[in-house]
Scaffold this active site. Structure first.
Site, PDB file in Angstrom:
ATOM      1  N   ARG A 176       0.803  -1.226   0.000  1.00 13.58           N
ATOM      2  CA  ARG A 176       0.000   0.000   0.000  1.00 13.58           C
ATOM      3  C   ARG A 176       0.839   1.281   0.000  1.00 13.58           C
ATOM      4  O   ARG A 176       0.421   2.309   0.531  1.00 13.58           O
ATOM      5  CB  ARG A 176      -0.981   0.008   1.184  1.00 13.58           C
ATOM      6  N   SER A 225     -11.222   0.122   2.241  1.00 14.76           N
ATOM      7  CA  SER A 225     -10.629  -0.229   3.530  1.00 14.76           C
ATOM      8  C   SER A 225     -10.099   1.023   4.238  1.00 14.76           C
ATOM      9  O   SER A 225      -9.437   1.858   3.630  1.00 14.76           O
ATOM     10  CB  SER A 225      -9.490  -1.222   3.342  1.00 14.76           C
ATOM     11  N   GLU A 295      -5.093   3.626   5.965  1.00 18.07           N
ATOM     12  CA  GLU A 295      -4.961   3.494   4.519  1.00 18.07           C
ATOM     13  C   GLU A 295      -5.587   4.682   3.806  1.00 18.07           C
ATOM     14  O   GLU A 295      -5.147   5.087   2.732  1.00 18.07           O
ATOM     15  CB  GLU A 295      -5.618   2.181   4.054  1.00 18.07           C
TER      16      GLU A 295
END
Length: 303
Positions: A176, A225, A295
């Site tokens: 990520r 998310s 995130e």
């Protein structure tokens, strides 16, 4: 109107895109929250985007938004310029043996196009709720695969409107996260995908989409998310184990369907969501001893 607004409008004679002033970003984010941007530009292609960026003064902040997922825009809005890529930078096709897609193409469209071209390896992207630009910037992934697994080279643009073609080896990608030159943004990529059977790829995509529909709260505004999965565990499990499923602040709720999703149940503002993110992080740290890494990217000013 800000001084640079006047200056900018006088420089746009050679651009073809659409300029919006004081446009609410709630209209352009998947959570349906966010204050106004000083200026939004919707480019009419890559060359037009480069020409527009070339007009900007050095001190003007620049942001790129695709579908507005994985993004929280605060209620005070964004100072500077926001570039909207979805439905603007939308070219996609085969270039020799590679699948080429611009930053505004949705990940789902790329997956389906690749399958029709008898290419395997991009099926997982059908489960990413965003555009290619965002997927490249955060190395988005799901179901055990990540965007940079299949990237071979990319195209970027810097704030002066200079376009660069860069090899995958010039970037460091991690879970990520992607390290890239300052003030450059992804505008296109080439993907190396193996040849395969179209019907098999399409079946896999359908199965992934069906799984997503049954496990994620797609009926309510959300941004995907909220937190990264920690090593060896799942953020959703930790959040649920902390008793947070269904927890509400204002119009924002920890989804009862998937605990790592925050949903707008009606009337939420960005502050509701930001406070809920903080509460989730603090509670999981207190009860599980795990510091969750966010995130979702947050931009803008408080109201």
């Amino acid at each position: 109107m800000k001084k640079w607004h006047h200056s900018l409008q006088g420089k746009l004679l050679f651009t073809r895109g659409e300029l919006l002033l004081n446009e609410p970003l709630a209209r352009h984010t998947s959570w349906r929250v966010g204050g106004p941007a000083d200026c939004i530009y919707i480019p009419a292609g890559l060359e037009d985007l480069a020409a527009f960026l070339h007009t900007l003064e050095d001190e003007v902040p620049v942001y790129f938004i695709g579908l507005g997922s994985n993004l929280l825009v605060r209620d005070g809005g964004v100072r500077g310029v926001v570039i909207l890529t979805h439905n603007a930078l939308a070219d996609m096709g085969m270039v020799q043996e590679y699948v080429y897609a611009e930053a505004g193409v949705t990940c789902s469209k790329l997956a389906k196009f690749s399958a029709r071209q008898h290419r395997h390896g991009a099926e997982f992207m059908a489960g990413i709720p965003g555009t290619i630009g965002g997927a490249l910037a955060m190395n988005a992934g799901c179901y055990g695969a990540e965007t940079w697994d299949v990237v071979v080279k990319v195209m970027t643009v810097d704030r002066y409107g200079v376009i660069h073609t860069r090899d995958k080896s010039e970037f460091i990608s991690r879970y990520r996260h992607v390290e890239m030159p300052a003030e450059e943004w992804f505008i296109a990529a080439w993907f190396a995908l193996a040849k395969g059977n179209a019907s098999e790829a399409e079946k896999k995509i359908k199965a992934l989409l069906a799984k997503r529909l049954t496990t994620q709260p797609l009926n309510l505004p959300n941004a995907g998310s909220t937190f990264r999965n920690p090593d060896g565990d799942y953020a959703a499990r930790l959040i649920e184990a902390s008793g947070l499923k269904g927890y509400i602040i204002g119009g924002a709720q920890v989804s009862e369907k998937h605990a790592n999703f925050i949903v707008n149940i009606g009337g939420a503002n960005a502050l509701d969501i930001e406070l809920l993110i903080k509460h989730m992080r603090d509670t999981v740290l207190e009860k599980q001893g795990v510091a969750l890494q966010q995130e979702v990217k947050v931009i803008g000013a408080y109201a």
